[in-house]
Design a protein around this motif. Structure first.
Motif, PDB file in Angstrom:
ATOM      1  N   GLY A  19       0.843  -1.191   0.000  1.00  0.00           N
ATOM      2  CA  GLY A  19       0.000   0.000   0.000  1.00  0.00           C
ATOM      3  C   GLY A  19       0.875   1.236   0.000  1.00  0.00           C
ATOM      4  O   GLY A  19       2.080   1.156  -0.271  1.00  0.00           O
ATOM      5  N   PRO A  20       0.301   2.412   0.293  1.00  0.00           N
ATOM      6  CA  PRO A  20       1.102   3.635   0.294  1.00  0.00           C
ATOM      7  C   PRO A  20       2.352   3.464   1.167  1.00  0.00           C
ATOM      8  O   PRO A  20       2.271   2.971   2.292  1.00  0.00           O
ATOM      9  CB  PRO A  20       0.157   4.680   0.876  1.00  0.00           C
ATOM     10  N   THR A  21       3.498   3.839   0.613  1.00  0.00           N
ATOM     11  CA  THR A  21       4.785   3.559   1.251  1.00  0.00           C
ATOM     12  C   THR A  21       5.680   4.785   1.176  1.00  0.00           C
ATOM     13  O   THR A  21       5.743   5.451   0.145  1.00  0.00           O
ATOM     14  CB  THR A  21       5.469   2.369   0.536  1.00  0.00           C
ATOM     15  N   MET A  22       6.387   5.056   2.265  1.00  0.00           N
ATOM     16  CA  MET A  22       7.347   6.158   2.288  1.00  0.00           C
ATOM     17  C   MET A  22       8.484   5.850   1.309  1.00  0.00           C
ATOM     18  O   MET A  22       8.881   4.696   1.161  1.00  0.00           O
ATOM     19  CB  MET A  22       7.909   6.331   3.699  1.00  0.00           C
ATOM     20  N   GLN A  23       9.031   6.898   0.679  1.00  0.00           N
ATOM     21  CA  GLN A  23      10.111   6.705  -0.287  1.00  0.00           C
ATOM     22  C   GLN A  23      11.300   5.999   0.332  1.00  0.00           C
ATOM     23  O   GLN A  23      11.890   5.119  -0.293  1.00  0.00           O
ATOM     24  CB  GLN A  23      10.558   8.061  -0.843  1.00  0.00           C
ATOM     25  N   LEU A  53      10.657   2.416   0.350  1.00  0.00           N
ATOM     26  CA  LEU A  53      10.770   1.844  -1.001  1.00  0.00           C
ATOM     27  C   LEU A  53      12.229   1.623  -1.361  1.00  0.00           C
ATOM     28  O   LEU A  53      12.579   0.614  -1.969  1.00  0.00           O
ATOM     29  CB  LEU A  53      10.116   2.768  -2.028  1.00  0.00           C
ATOM     30  N   ALA A  54      13.077   2.575  -0.980  1.00  0.00           N
ATOM     31  CA  ALA A  54      14.510   2.435  -1.258  1.00  0.00           C
ATOM     32  C   ALA A  54      15.057   1.186  -0.584  1.00  0.00           C
ATOM     33  O   ALA A  54      15.773   0.390  -1.200  1.00  0.00           O
ATOM     34  CB  ALA A  54      15.263   3.680  -0.798  1.00  0.00           C
ATOM     35  N   THR A  55      14.702   1.002   0.681  1.00  0.00           N
ATOM     36  CA  THR A  55      15.173  -0.170   1.423  1.00  0.00           C
ATOM     37  C   THR A  55      14.652  -1.459   0.797  1.00  0.00           C
ATOM     38  O   THR A  55      15.407  -2.406   0.576  1.00  0.00           O
ATOM     39  CB  THR A  55      14.730  -0.080   2.898  1.00  0.00           C
ATOM     40  N   ASP A  71      19.196   3.470  -3.610  1.00  0.00           N
ATOM     41  CA  ASP A  71      19.612   4.565  -2.740  1.00  0.00           C
ATOM     42  C   ASP A  71      18.575   5.686  -2.838  1.00  0.00           C
ATOM     43  O   ASP A  71      17.639   5.614  -3.637  1.00  0.00           O
ATOM     44  CB  ASP A  71      21.019   5.058  -3.089  1.00  0.00           C
ATOM     45  N   LYS A  72      18.753   6.727  -2.016  1.00  0.00           N
ATOM     46  CA  LYS A  72      17.776   7.816  -1.952  1.00  0.00           C
ATOM     47  C   LYS A  72      17.580   8.496  -3.307  1.00  0.00           C
ATOM     48  O   LYS A  72      16.449   8.712  -3.752  1.00  0.00           O
ATOM     49  CB  LYS A  72      18.222   8.838  -0.909  1.00  0.00           C
ATOM     50  N   ALA A  73      18.674   8.810  -3.985  1.00  0.00           N
ATOM     51  CA  ALA A  73      18.585   9.484  -5.286  1.00  0.00           C
ATOM     52  C   ALA A  73      17.949   8.574  -6.334  1.00  0.00           C
ATOM     53  O   ALA A  73      17.125   9.013  -7.136  1.00  0.00           O
ATOM     54  CB  ALA A  73      19.964   9.937  -5.741  1.00  0.00           C
ATOM     55  N   GLY A  74      18.311   7.302  -6.303  1.00  0.00           N
ATOM     56  CA  GLY A  74      17.767   6.354  -7.275  1.00  0.00           C
ATOM     57  C   GLY A  74      16.273   6.174  -7.126  1.00  0.00           C
ATOM     58  O   GLY A  74      15.536   6.142  -8.121  1.00  0.00           O
ATOM     59  N   VAL A 115       4.161   7.232  -1.206  1.00  0.00           N
ATOM     60  CA  VAL A 115       3.932   6.948  -2.624  1.00  0.00           C
ATOM     61  C   VAL A 115       2.852   5.883  -2.696  1.00  0.00           C
ATOM     62  O   VAL A 115       2.887   4.898  -1.963  1.00  0.00           O
ATOM     63  CB  VAL A 115       5.228   6.441  -3.299  1.00  0.00           C
ATOM     64  N   GLU A 116       1.877   6.111  -3.573  1.00  0.00           N
ATOM     65  CA  GLU A 116       0.849   5.086  -3.759  1.00  0.00           C
ATOM     66  C   GLU A 116       0.622   4.851  -5.241  1.00  0.00           C
ATOM     67  O   GLU A 116       0.833   5.733  -6.076  1.00  0.00           O
ATOM     68  CB  GLU A 116      -0.448   5.447  -3.044  1.00  0.00           C
ATOM     69  N   ILE A 117       0.208   3.637  -5.544  1.00  0.00           N
ATOM     70  CA  ILE A 117      -0.046   3.258  -6.928  1.00  0.00           C
ATOM     71  C   ILE A 117      -1.375   3.864  -7.372  1.00  0.00           C
ATOM     72  O   ILE A 117      -2.303   3.981  -6.570  1.00  0.00           O
ATOM     73  CB  ILE A 117      -0.011   1.715  -7.085  1.00  0.00           C
TER      74      ILE A 117
END
Length: 121
Positions: A25-29, A32-34, A39-42, A70-72
């Protein structure tokens, strides 16, 4: 897999984020990186790409004015489903030489590897 995704206009890195958004579901950036090993920039570039394509959107997080999850989007979900259909022939080729029951065992092992019990994503 890259070839299967190309006609859909996304890369594997985009699909990895869509998978996380569908599963979590909605996820913090940062999460998502983890989850995707980025990485943060990617991850910012990937989320920017997904937003430009209308496949994901950043939304405010209640109680934290600075944070965005972030959500789809519905379009992202449609593309996610299309990507799974596009990947089916690849999946079938990958498991063609396995014995009965082994494809399910492989899926179980890979799921447990990607999402270990007792570990928060």
């Amino acid at each position: 897999m890259a070839e299967a995704l190309k006609p859909l206009g996304i890369e594997l890195r985009h699909f990895a984020v869509l998978i996380e958004l569908v599963n979590q579901g909605p996820t913090m950036q940062r999460d998502l990186a983890t989850a995707t090993g980025s990485d943060k920039a990617g991850i910012m570039r990937v989320v920017d790409d997904l937003e430009r394509k209308g496949l994901a959107a950043r939304k405010a997080v209640p109680g934290d004015r600075r944070a965005r999850a972030v959500e789809i989007t519905p379009e992202g979900l449609e593309l996610f489903d299309a990507a799974h259909v596009a990947a089916e022939p690849l999946t079938e080729r990958l498991v063609a030489e396995l014995k009965p029951g082994e494809p399910e065992q492989l899926a179980d092992l890979l799921t447990r590897f990607a999402h270990p019990a007792g570990v928060e994503a």
